[in-house]
Design an enzyme around this catalytic site. Structure first.
Site, PDB file in Angstrom:
ATOM      1  N   GLU A 300      76.313  94.639  29.926  1.00  0.00           N
ATOM      2  CA  GLU A 300      76.537  93.750  31.065  1.00  0.00           C
ATOM      3  C   GLU A 300      77.483  94.392  32.070  1.00  0.00           C
ATOM      4  O   GLU A 300      78.538  94.922  31.716  1.00  0.00           O
ATOM      5  CB  GLU A 300      77.139  92.430  30.559  1.00  0.00           C
ATOM      6  CG  GLU A 300      77.457  91.428  31.653  1.00  0.00           C
ATOM      7  CD  GLU A 300      78.155  90.189  31.118  1.00  0.00           C
ATOM      8  OE1 GLU A 300      78.248  89.202  31.860  1.00  0.00           O
ATOM      9  OE2 GLU A 300      78.612  90.216  29.956  1.00  0.00           O
ATOM     10  N   LYS A 358      71.469  85.872  36.210  1.00  0.00           N
ATOM     11  CA  LYS A 358      71.955  84.996  35.148  1.00  0.00           C
ATOM     12  C   LYS A 358      71.983  83.542  35.616  1.00  0.00           C
ATOM     13  O   LYS A 358      72.501  83.230  36.691  1.00  0.00           O
ATOM     14  CB  LYS A 358      73.359  85.446  34.715  1.00  0.00           C
ATOM     15  CG  LYS A 358      73.918  84.691  33.525  1.00  0.00           C
ATOM     16  CD  LYS A 358      75.282  85.248  33.130  1.00  0.00           C
ATOM     17  CE  LYS A 358      75.845  84.539  31.905  1.00  0.00           C
ATOM     18  NZ  LYS A 358      77.188  85.037  31.550  1.00  0.00           N
ATOM     19  N   CYS A 410      74.809  87.922  28.318  1.00  0.00           N
ATOM     20  CA  CYS A 410      76.003  87.415  27.640  1.00  0.00           C
ATOM     21  C   CYS A 410      75.794  86.027  27.058  1.00  0.00           C
ATOM     22  O   CYS A 410      75.059  85.833  26.101  1.00  0.00           O
ATOM     23  CB  CYS A 410      77.187  87.440  28.611  1.00  0.00           C
ATOM     24  SG  CYS A 410      78.782  86.998  27.859  1.00  0.00           S
TER      25      CYS A 410
END
Length: 547
Positions: A300, A358, A410
């Site tokens: 990430e 995301k 994540c």
């Protein structure tokens, strides 16, 4: 034996409730005493019996405090070590965080107590002269199936309420037990339902045995309702065992070779503009000898500059990937054309293609709730990434050659239904993270276990790339095939990651059928309670007329 004996208000019961709550994290990674996740809800069910709504809320709150206080207190590391917050204030903020989670845990049980107070059942049963009212089918169904349904609905609500904190679910403890066979069918919530059902069934039988011993009767004589519950629970475990999957069934699926780069770069170095060239050189060096692999994964925000500023570096990497016929997937912050609009993204280069933004953000880590009042108040509310916008829903997923790759960044991997939605048309699951924010705590280990459950639920390989660990590859059976060491710079490889295009029941339907099922259980109990009370009133009226 009074059924409220175990749940009389008092400090001793409160202490036992807190202790029971702390058992839940010990059932999960890194401890993995899975049976404690069955014992803990059994104890809670015992300690809540016969309590009114207020007392039930308090006891459930204490249980949640013990559970989250032990299992989620790793947020202190982020607040204190990386948010540069003084230790006393960091402790207060961690306590407030744990307390808020405990309230969300307790609220469903408060509703449960208001609508399903066990004393109503017992009094009604007594009025209509049901033999041994504590063993009647109504009470058994309420204490066993009703409690399990409320627990699962509580877990499910924590996956979306206030953006959700889907942590410490009981089902995660069973990624490698017999119940793992249920994962592709009913997911982590369904496995949690079986755990609670097992615990409450054993708890009810335990109470019956003690009661019969006190009355001088044969202790090992079960009522019909208890026998049915025990048989049903045993069947669930046996079905889970018979449904366990093997990776051998996917040997004919196409395979690729994979390398996962774990750069192990400190946060201070990563976000220091003066260290940019050094960070990029580490990525180059760690990847240099692995361009022969089909797919390479960076973690990430591996490239610590904005997407449009990083074009020179991305062009360089894409040229190498095209020359070596490889694909590379990396995390990077994306700066949109709209001013001050940023996304946490994952992009594909070379044989990999596409960009994904995301959707589920981490509160305070990527955005600041009530920003108008909190931004600038303390350093923790000014973390470098807390300026992120959520990506749009129904995005296109990534591509690798003619195959589709479902990405999770994540925190997103802990949302069962989100991952299932992304995985429906995917051949491979990839999740990237930077768990350096949680230091040497149990947080990253719990995080990895959740990725293990996503592999099981969707019957896909999961590739997990992180900055400091744990990186690894998980097979569809949940077997961990290769992992990295935490806090070590290394690149791990696997030559036979399979690309699997298969729909599981869970990947198609998600948690909806189980949530509906739990709702129907509670509805049926409400109807049964209403009828029982009507019978009791009729019996009372008849008795009064006869008198």
């Amino acid at each position: 034996m009074n059924e409220g004996r175990w749940s009389k208000p008092g400090w001793l019961g409160d202490v036992f409730t807190i202790i029971a709550g702390t058992l839940v994290p010990y059932s999960l990674a890194p401890y993995n005493f899975w049976f404690l996740g069955i014992l803990a809800p059994a104890i809670l069910a015992l300690l809540l019996k016969g309590l009114n709504g207020k007392s039930t809320f308090w006891r459930s709150f204490l249980f949640g405090t013990g559970m989250f206080g032990k299992g989620a207190s790793w947020v202190y590391v982020s607040i204190h070590d990386f948010g540069f917050t003084a230790a006393p204030l960091a402790l207060v903020m961690t306590g407030l965080f744990v307390g808020a989670l405990a309230i969300t845990f307790a609220f469903p049980f408060f509703i449960y107590a208001r609508f399903f107070n066990s004393r109503l059942f017992s009094k009604s049963c007594a009025r209509i002269s049901i033999h041994d009212s504590q063993d009647n089918p109504y009470n058994t169904a309420k204490h066993i199936f009703g409690f399990a349904a409320v627990w699962v609905l509580g877990e499910w609500s924590r996956s979306w309420f206030l953006t959700g904190f889907p942590w410490l679910y009981l089902g995660y403890a069973h990624a490698e037990t017999w119940l793992a066979g249920w994962a592709p069918i009913i997911g982590v919530f369904g496995i949690g339902f079986i755990c609670v059902l097992t615990g409450t069934t054993l708890s009810e039988i335990f109470q019956r045995l003690l009661r019969r011993l006190q009355q001088g009767e044969r202790p090992f004589s079960l009522s019909r309702s208890h026998s049915v519950a025990l048989s049903f629970t045993a069947c669930l475990w046996l079905i889970g065992f018979s449904a366990l999957t093997s990776d051998e069934q996917y040997e004919e699926a196409p395979k690729i070779s994979v390398a996962i780069v774990q750069p192990n770069i400190s946060l201070a170095m990563k976000w220091n503009p003066l260290q940019l060239n050094e960070v990029l050189n580490i990525l180059r060096e760690e990847t240099q000898s692995h361009w022969d692999k089909d797919l390479i994964i960076w973690p990430e925000a591996a490239v610590p500059i904005m997407y449009n500023d990083a074009q020179y570096f991305l062009d360089e990497i894409e040229e190498i990937a095209n020359t070596t016929s490889s694909g590379l997937i990396t995390g990077i912050l994306y700066d949109d054309e709209k001013p001050m609009t940023f996304f946490n993204s994952i992009i594909g280069l070379g044989r990999a293609d596409g960009i994904y933004f995301k959707q589920r953000l981490v509160p305070f880590g990527e955005y600041v709730p009530m920003e108008k009042w909190l931004r600038g108040l303390i350093n923790f509310f000014n973390l470098p990434n807390s300026i992120i916008f959520p990506g749009p829903k129904n995005q296109a997923i990534l591509q690798f050659d003619n195959y589709k790759v479902a990405p999770s960044i994540c925190y997103e991997i802990v949302y069962p239904d989100l991952v299932a939605q992304l995985a429906r048309e995917a051949d491979l699951l990839i999740t990237i993270s930077n768990d350096a924010w949680f230091g040497d705590s149990i947080g990253p280990i719990q995080h990895f276990q959740m990725a293990q459950m996503r592999a099981l639920e969707n019957q896909r390989y999961v590739i997990r790339g992180t900055n400091t660990g744990i990186s690894g590859i998980i097979a569809p059976s949940g077997k961990i095939t290769v992992t990295s060491q935490q806090f070590k710079r290394e690149t791990i490889t696997k030559m036979d990651v399979r690309l699997i295009n298969k729909h599981t029941w869970f990947s198609v339907w998600g948690s909806t059928p189980l949530v509906v099922f739990c709702g129907l259980i509670l509805m049926a109990l409400l109807i049964a309670q209403r009828r029982l009370n009507q019978q009791a009133r009729l019996a009372t009226a008849t008795a009064e007329q006869a008198a």
